[in-house]
Scaffold this active site. Structure first.
Site, PDB file in Angstrom:
ATOM      1  N   ASP A 208       0.846  -1.195   0.000  1.00 13.84           N
ATOM      2  CA  ASP A 208       0.000   0.000   0.000  1.00 13.84           C
ATOM      3  C   ASP A 208       0.876   1.238   0.000  1.00 13.84           C
ATOM      4  OD1 ASP A 208       0.140   1.113   3.089  1.00 13.84           O
ATOM      5  OD2 ASP A 208       0.402  -1.055   2.958  1.00 13.84           O
ATOM      6  N   ASP A 210       1.529   4.599   1.963  1.00 12.66           N
ATOM      7  CA  ASP A 210       1.266   4.963   3.345  1.00 12.66           C
ATOM      8  C   ASP A 210       0.378   6.205   3.434  1.00 12.66           C
ATOM      9  OD1 ASP A 210       2.000   3.851   5.928  1.00 12.66           O
ATOM     10  OD2 ASP A 210       2.899   5.791   6.348  1.00 12.66           O
TER      11      ASP A 210
END
Length: 268
Positions: A208, A210
């Protein structure tokens, strides 16, 4: 069956098994039991020991993982080289989900974790300027590139205490510092490996962007696990390729990390 191993693999979130035909070994250490039973088997011609970092049922949060027991258990089996796949968040927009980062630097932002074996019996100071094995890093980068991954050679992993994720302000500060990825388990694992004169290489899968990199509500643990699950078979292949490419003879500085240092006890 194999009862000793040359190479250790510590699996991260979602990476709970590696070896198909393996022997399960229950070990005790001076630091308690490791995260789970250790499975020992072969990948090609190499003998390998595997520990799921969080336990196979993910019962250990990052700040409760028995890091000292895990590394001690691996060394007691003969392991001298360790590969450490893990899930991380990216602090740089150009390294999105699916990238493999093989960091060459580390920043510790944890607190309260036992981070040394040498806390009694005399001071032991190990060099940690370069936290990762140069030979292992070169192998990991090559294997990732050959496997078609978006591969980042180098970068800084900042390790936070967890188990919560970063605030947006914290994440933005990390990015302004020029750090590359953020995780919760790369420390004290790396320094404990150095204190045992083990080669240690991080294989960090970006799951992902952040919180400070991308607008939105921020990542959840379920989303991290789901993304890792989608890539776990490919990650196993990458780890297997790296295992088989690791040099049999260690000529890196890791092997001599304790040379000339008087230790307060004998290592396994």
């Amino acid at each position: 069956m194999v009862t000793r191993a040359d190479i250790g693999v510590i699996g991260g979130s979602g990476f709970y098994s590696l070896l198909d035909d393996a022997e399960e070994i229950e070990l005790s250490t001076p630091y308690g039991p490791p995260s789970d039973v250790v499975t020992v088997g072969r990948i090609g011609s190499r003998s390998v020991a595997f520990i799921p970092r969080h336990g196979r049922d993910h019962r250990f949060p990052p700040h409760r993982i028995p890091y000292r027991a895990n590394l001690w258990a691996l060394r007691s089996l003969g392991v001298r080289q360790v590969l450490a796949p893990s899930a991380v968040g990216s602090l740089q927009a150009q390294y999105g989900p699916g990238a493999i980062v093989v960091p060459d630097q580390l920043v510790d932002r944890t607190s309260g974790r036992a981070q040394t074996y040498y806390d009694a019996g005399g001071a032991v100071h190990v060099s940690f300027a370069d936290p990762y094995c140069p030979s292992g890093r070169a192998v990991a980068v090559s294997a990732a590139r050959e496997g078609g991954w978006h591969t980042v050679d180098g970068g800084t992993l900042v390790v936070i205490e967890g188990p919560r994720f970063s605030t947006r302000a914290e994440s933005q500060r990390f990015a302004r510092n020029g750090w590359t990825i953020v995780g919760m388990t790369g420390f004290p694992e790396a320094v404990l490996a150095r204190e045992l004169a083990l080669c240690y290489t991080s294989l960090s899968l970006v799951t992902d962007l952040d919180a400070g990199v991308e607008a939105g509500e921020g990542v959840t643990h379920d989303e991290v696990l789901e993304f890792f699950a989608q890539n776990v078979h490919r990650m196993r292949t990458l780890v297997a390729d790296a295992v088989q490419a690791l040099p049999e003879a260690r000529i890196c500085p890791c092997a001599s990390a304790l040379d000339g240092i008087k230790l307060p006890f004998e290592l396994p």
